[in-house]
Design a protein around this motif. Structure first.
Motif, PDB file in Angstrom:
ATOM      1  N   CYS A  83      -4.546  46.660  -0.338  1.00  0.00           N
ATOM      2  CA  CYS A  83      -3.886  45.493   0.251  1.00  0.00           C
ATOM      3  C   CYS A  83      -2.806  44.902  -0.641  1.00  0.00           C
ATOM      4  CB  CYS A  83      -4.910  44.434   0.601  1.00  0.00           C
ATOM      5  SG  CYS A  83      -5.777  43.732  -0.839  1.00  0.00           S
ATOM      6  N   GLY A  84      -2.801  45.254  -1.939  1.00  0.00           N
ATOM      7  CA  GLY A  84      -1.799  44.665  -2.813  1.00  0.00           C
ATOM      8  C   GLY A  84      -1.896  43.153  -2.813  1.00  0.00           C
ATOM      9  N   GLY A  85      -0.773  42.490  -2.569  1.00  0.00           N
ATOM     10  CA  GLY A  85      -0.751  41.034  -2.548  1.00  0.00           C
ATOM     11  C   GLY A  85      -1.083  40.424  -1.207  1.00  0.00           C
ATOM     12  N   GLY A  86      -1.365  41.266  -0.207  1.00  0.00           N
ATOM     13  CA  GLY A  86      -1.744  40.749   1.109  1.00  0.00           C
ATOM     14  C   GLY A  86      -0.613  40.681   2.116  1.00  0.00           C
ATOM     15  N   LEU A  87       0.442  41.472   1.913  1.00  0.00           N
ATOM     16  CA  LEU A  87       1.609  41.410   2.801  1.00  0.00           C
ATOM     17  C   LEU A  87       1.283  41.834   4.235  1.00  0.00           C
ATOM     18  CD1 LEU A  87       4.517  42.830   0.579  1.00  0.00           C
ATOM     19  CD2 LEU A  87       3.628  40.500   0.746  1.00  0.00           C
ATOM     20  N   ILE A  88       0.272  42.667   4.406  1.00  0.00           N
ATOM     21  CA  ILE A  88      -0.174  43.047   5.753  1.00  0.00           C
ATOM     22  C   ILE A  88      -1.415  42.252   6.151  1.00  0.00           C
ATOM     23  CG2 ILE A  88      -1.191  44.921   7.116  1.00  0.00           C
ATOM     24  CD1 ILE A  88       0.706  46.836   5.797  1.00  0.00           C
ATOM     25  N   SER A  89      -2.285  41.980   5.194  1.00  0.00           N
ATOM     26  CA  SER A  89      -3.533  41.263   5.494  1.00  0.00           C
ATOM     27  C   SER A  89      -3.274  39.927   6.173  1.00  0.00           C
ATOM     28  CB  SER A  89      -4.321  41.020   4.202  1.00  0.00           C
ATOM     29  OG  SER A  89      -4.503  42.197   3.467  1.00  0.00           O
ATOM     30  N   GLU A  90      -2.322  39.170   5.647  1.00  0.00           N
ATOM     31  CA  GLU A  90      -2.071  37.839   6.202  1.00  0.00           C
ATOM     32  C   GLU A  90      -1.568  37.884   7.644  1.00  0.00           C
ATOM     33  OE1 GLU A  90      -0.043  34.999   3.833  1.00  0.00           O
ATOM     34  OE2 GLU A  90      -1.268  35.345   2.040  1.00  0.00           O
ATOM     35  N   PRO A  91      -0.563  38.706   7.982  1.00  0.00           N
ATOM     36  CA  PRO A  91      -0.147  38.790   9.384  1.00  0.00           C
ATOM     37  C   PRO A  91      -1.267  39.279  10.306  1.00  0.00           C
ATOM     38  CG  PRO A  91       1.553  39.682   7.971  1.00  0.00           C
ATOM     39  CD  PRO A  91       0.370  39.446   7.100  1.00  0.00           C
ATOM     40  N   MET A  92      -2.133  40.184   9.822  1.00  0.00           N
ATOM     41  CA  MET A  92      -3.246  40.657  10.645  1.00  0.00           C
ATOM     42  C   MET A  92      -4.221  39.520  10.943  1.00  0.00           C
ATOM     43  SD  MET A  92      -2.644  43.857  11.331  1.00  0.00           S
ATOM     44  CE  MET A  92      -0.909  43.330  11.427  1.00  0.00           C
ATOM     45  N   ALA A  93      -4.466  38.654   9.959  1.00  0.00           N
ATOM     46  CA  ALA A  93      -5.334  37.496  10.177  1.00  0.00           C
ATOM     47  C   ALA A  93      -4.706  36.544  11.190  1.00  0.00           C
ATOM     48  CB  ALA A  93      -5.596  36.775   8.856  1.00  0.00           C
ATOM     49  N   ARG A  94      -3.391  36.388  11.109  1.00  0.00           N
ATOM     50  CA  ARG A  94      -2.710  35.500  12.059  1.00  0.00           C
ATOM     51  C   ARG A  94      -2.753  36.047  13.486  1.00  0.00           C
ATOM     52  NH1 ARG A  94       0.949  34.903   7.474  1.00  0.00           N
ATOM     53  NH2 ARG A  94       0.770  32.749   6.681  1.00  0.00           N
ATOM     54  N   LEU A  95      -2.901  37.367  13.618  1.00  0.00           N
ATOM     55  CA  LEU A  95      -3.034  37.978  14.941  1.00  0.00           C
ATOM     56  C   LEU A  95      -4.462  37.885  15.476  1.00  0.00           C
ATOM     57  CD1 LEU A  95      -0.804  41.186  14.570  1.00  0.00           C
ATOM     58  CD2 LEU A  95      -0.302  39.130  15.904  1.00  0.00           C
ATOM     59  N   GLY A  96      -5.342  37.289  14.694  1.00  0.00           N
ATOM     60  CA  GLY A  96      -6.694  37.032  15.170  1.00  0.00           C
ATOM     61  C   GLY A  96      -7.761  37.953  14.636  1.00  0.00           C
ATOM     62  N   ALA A  97      -7.400  38.976  13.869  1.00  0.00           N
ATOM     63  CA  ALA A  97      -8.388  39.923  13.361  1.00  0.00           C
ATOM     64  C   ALA A  97      -9.283  39.279  12.303  1.00  0.00           C
ATOM     65  CB  ALA A  97      -7.691  41.147  12.776  1.00  0.00           C
ATOM     66  N   THR A  98     -10.515  39.763  12.219  1.00  0.00           N
ATOM     67  CA  THR A  98     -11.385  39.442  11.097  1.00  0.00           C
ATOM     68  C   THR A  98     -11.059  40.449  10.006  1.00  0.00           C
ATOM     69  OG1 THR A  98     -13.132  38.638  12.564  1.00  0.00           O
ATOM     70  CG2 THR A  98     -13.769  39.278  10.317  1.00  0.00           C
ATOM     71  N   VAL A  99     -10.427  39.984   8.933  1.00  0.00           N
ATOM     72  CA  VAL A  99      -9.825  40.886   7.949  1.00  0.00           C
ATOM     73  C   VAL A  99     -10.648  40.991   6.671  1.00  0.00           C
ATOM     74  CG1 VAL A  99      -7.777  41.360   6.547  1.00  0.00           C
ATOM     75  CG2 VAL A  99      -7.515  40.406   8.853  1.00  0.00           C
ATOM     76  N   VAL A 100     -10.954  42.226   6.302  1.00  0.00           N
ATOM     77  CA  VAL A 100     -11.456  42.555   4.974  1.00  0.00           C
ATOM     78  C   VAL A 100     -10.339  43.322   4.283  1.00  0.00           C
ATOM     79  CG1 VAL A 100     -13.158  43.839   3.626  1.00  0.00           C
ATOM     80  CG2 VAL A 100     -13.860  42.669   5.734  1.00  0.00           C
ATOM     81  N   ALA A 101      -9.926  42.869   3.124  1.00  0.00           N
ATOM     82  CA  ALA A 101      -8.806  43.495   2.408  1.00  0.00           C
ATOM     83  C   ALA A 101      -9.267  43.896   1.022  1.00  0.00           C
ATOM     84  CB  ALA A 101      -7.627  42.536   2.327  1.00  0.00           C
ATOM     85  N   VAL A 102      -9.052  45.167   0.665  1.00  0.00           N
ATOM     86  CA  VAL A 102      -9.554  45.667  -0.611  1.00  0.00           C
ATOM     87  C   VAL A 102      -8.443  46.279  -1.436  1.00  0.00           C
ATOM     88  CG1 VAL A 102     -11.805  46.115   0.436  1.00  0.00           C
ATOM     89  CG2 VAL A 102     -10.170  47.990   0.224  1.00  0.00           C
ATOM     90  N   ASP A 103      -8.634  46.244  -2.745  1.00  0.00           N
ATOM     91  CA  ASP A 103      -7.685  46.867  -3.654  1.00  0.00           C
ATOM     92  C   ASP A 103      -8.421  47.250  -4.931  1.00  0.00           C
ATOM     93  OD1 ASP A 103      -4.344  46.838  -3.713  1.00  0.00           O
ATOM     94  OD2 ASP A 103      -5.312  47.074  -5.668  1.00  0.00           O
ATOM     95  N   ALA A 104      -7.982  48.331  -5.547  1.00  0.00           N
ATOM     96  CA  ALA A 104      -8.612  48.793  -6.786  1.00  0.00           C
ATOM     97  C   ALA A 104      -8.191  47.970  -7.994  1.00  0.00           C
ATOM     98  CB  ALA A 104      -8.274  50.263  -7.023  1.00  0.00           C
ATOM     99  N   SER A 105      -7.196  47.089  -7.823  1.00  0.00           N
ATOM    100  CA  SER A 105      -6.732  46.231  -8.910  1.00  0.00           C
ATOM    101  C   SER A 105      -7.249  44.808  -8.716  1.00  0.00           C
ATOM    102  CB  SER A 105      -5.200  46.216  -8.963  1.00  0.00           C
ATOM    103  OG  SER A 105      -4.744  45.149  -9.776  1.00  0.00           O
ATOM    104  N   ASP A 106      -8.037  44.338  -9.655  1.00  0.00           N
ATOM    105  CA  ASP A 106      -8.558  42.979  -9.590  1.00  0.00           C
ATOM    106  C   ASP A 106      -7.421  41.959  -9.629  1.00  0.00           C
ATOM    107  OD1 ASP A 106     -10.693  40.988  -9.672  1.00  0.00           O
ATOM    108  OD2 ASP A 106     -10.122  40.669 -11.759  1.00  0.00           O
ATOM    109  N   LYS A 107      -6.356  42.276 -10.365  1.00  0.00           N
ATOM    110  CA  LYS A 107      -5.223  41.353 -10.459  1.00  0.00           C
ATOM    111  C   LYS A 107      -4.541  41.185  -9.107  1.00  0.00           C
ATOM    112  CE  LYS A 107      -1.322  40.198 -13.442  1.00  0.00           C
ATOM    113  NZ  LYS A 107      -0.491  40.629 -14.598  1.00  0.00           N
ATOM    114  N   ASN A 108      -4.413  42.288  -8.357  1.00  0.00           N
ATOM    115  CA  ASN A 108      -3.837  42.180  -7.020  1.00  0.00           C
ATOM    116  C   ASN A 108      -4.705  41.297  -6.120  1.00  0.00           C
ATOM    117  OD1 ASN A 108      -1.622  43.833  -7.520  1.00  0.00           O
ATOM    118  ND2 ASN A 108      -2.681  45.693  -6.884  1.00  0.00           N
ATOM    119  N   ILE A 109      -6.017  41.481  -6.191  1.00  0.00           N
ATOM    120  CA  ILE A 109      -6.936  40.705  -5.358  1.00  0.00           C
ATOM    121  C   ILE A 109      -6.824  39.216  -5.675  1.00  0.00           C
ATOM    122  CG2 ILE A 109      -9.377  40.217  -4.931  1.00  0.00           C
ATOM    123  CD1 ILE A 109      -8.282  42.637  -3.402  1.00  0.00           C
ATOM    124  N   LYS A 110      -6.714  38.876  -6.949  1.00  0.00           N
ATOM    125  CA  LYS A 110      -6.580  37.468  -7.325  1.00  0.00           C
ATOM    126  C   LYS A 110      -5.278  36.884  -6.782  1.00  0.00           C
ATOM    127  CE  LYS A 110      -9.465  37.807 -11.462  1.00  0.00           C
ATOM    128  NZ  LYS A 110      -9.502  37.860 -12.943  1.00  0.00           N
TER     129      LYS A 110
END
Length: 258
Positions: A83-110
């Motif tokens: 998911c990186g910084g959430g550039l796709i996760s956020e629009p998907m949440a706005r479209l109504g999806a229940t979003v789980v977003a994962v990344d192998a980098s803890d820094k990206n998740i923060k």
């Protein structure tokens, strides 16, 4: 011409894992810049509207959703891998999806978690991998897999995990870069070394996949691939568009459970 921060394996690969620690570290170094539209991730910001259009069109078609609805993805559980910084996760949440977003980098998740919180969005960000989710028995209606497969060491292992994460009648959306001389010219020479849109070393041309190769990986893991659709950049307008006739550089593909 793009890249997202989840990658998978190389020297320190554990059994069944595909996370490439070098890839993760590379993108973690620039994680603070995810939401800067003029920073290292400028190409993703430019491409994002076209990626989102492709995802929405394919999901609406697959599930028979009402085109143009305000929240068409309601009641659908979506996984954004890498998911990186959430550039796709956020629009998907706005479209109504229940979003789980994962990344192998803890820094990206923060970085992603903080931005989503400030934006008032409820997204379940996790520092984990597709394999770990699969082992835990998680399943999703939609898997978003954008600019990830060119960063994994074992595409078969990775897509096998992704397939096990799909619910019956689920759909996965993938995008990556074609292994062509044109892609080398544009994605590596142009984007990294001339225009400096991406840090040098963001891509390895040898890891790029031709559409037929990606389709074979999808099929070999029990899924049905769609025809590839190209992302085509117009240098005059500085905009991207979808074009099923031109997959010579960036392209997307859907995979459904057979």
């Amino acid at each position: 011409m793009t890249s997202q921060a989840n990658g998978e394996t190389a020297g320190q690969m554990a059994a069944g894992q595909t996370v490439d620690e070098d890839e993760v570290a590379f993108f973690a170094r620039i994680a603070d810049s995810w939401w800067d539209p003029t920073g290292p991730f400028k190409p993703l910001h430019m491409l994002n509207p076209t990626r989102l259009l492709y995802i929405r069109q394919m999901v609406e078609k697959h599930f028979g959703l009402e085109p143009g609805a305000q929240k068409p993805f309601e009641r659908l559980r979506l996984l954004d891998i890498g998911c990186g910084g959430g550039l796709i996760s956020e629009p998907m949440a706005r479209l109504g999806a229940t979003v789980v977003a994962v990344d192998a980098s803890d820094k990206n998740i923060k970085t992603a978690s903080l931005h989503a919180e400030r934006s008032g969005l409820d997204i379940d960000f996790r520092h984990t991998t597709a394999e770990a989710l699969a082992e835990a028995g998680e399943q999703f209606d939609i898997i978003v897999n954008m600019e990830v497969v060119e960063h994994v060491a074992d595409v078969n292992v990775y897509l096998a995990a992704c397939k096990s994460l799909m619910k019956p009648n689920g759909i996965m959306l993938l995008s990556t870069i074609n292994r062509t001389p044109k892609a080398y010219l544009f994605a590596i020479i142009g984007a990294e070394r001339v225009l400096r849109w991406l840090p040098v070393g963001a891509h390895d041309w040898n890891k790029f996949l031709k559409p037929e190769e990606l389709a074979d990986f999808v099929s070999n893991n029990g899924m049905t691939p769609s025809d590839a659709t190209g992302y085509v950049f117009n240098p005059l307008s500085q905009k991207w568009r979808l074009d099923p006739r031109d997959t010579s550089v960036n392209y997307a593909m859907a995979a459904t459970v057979t």
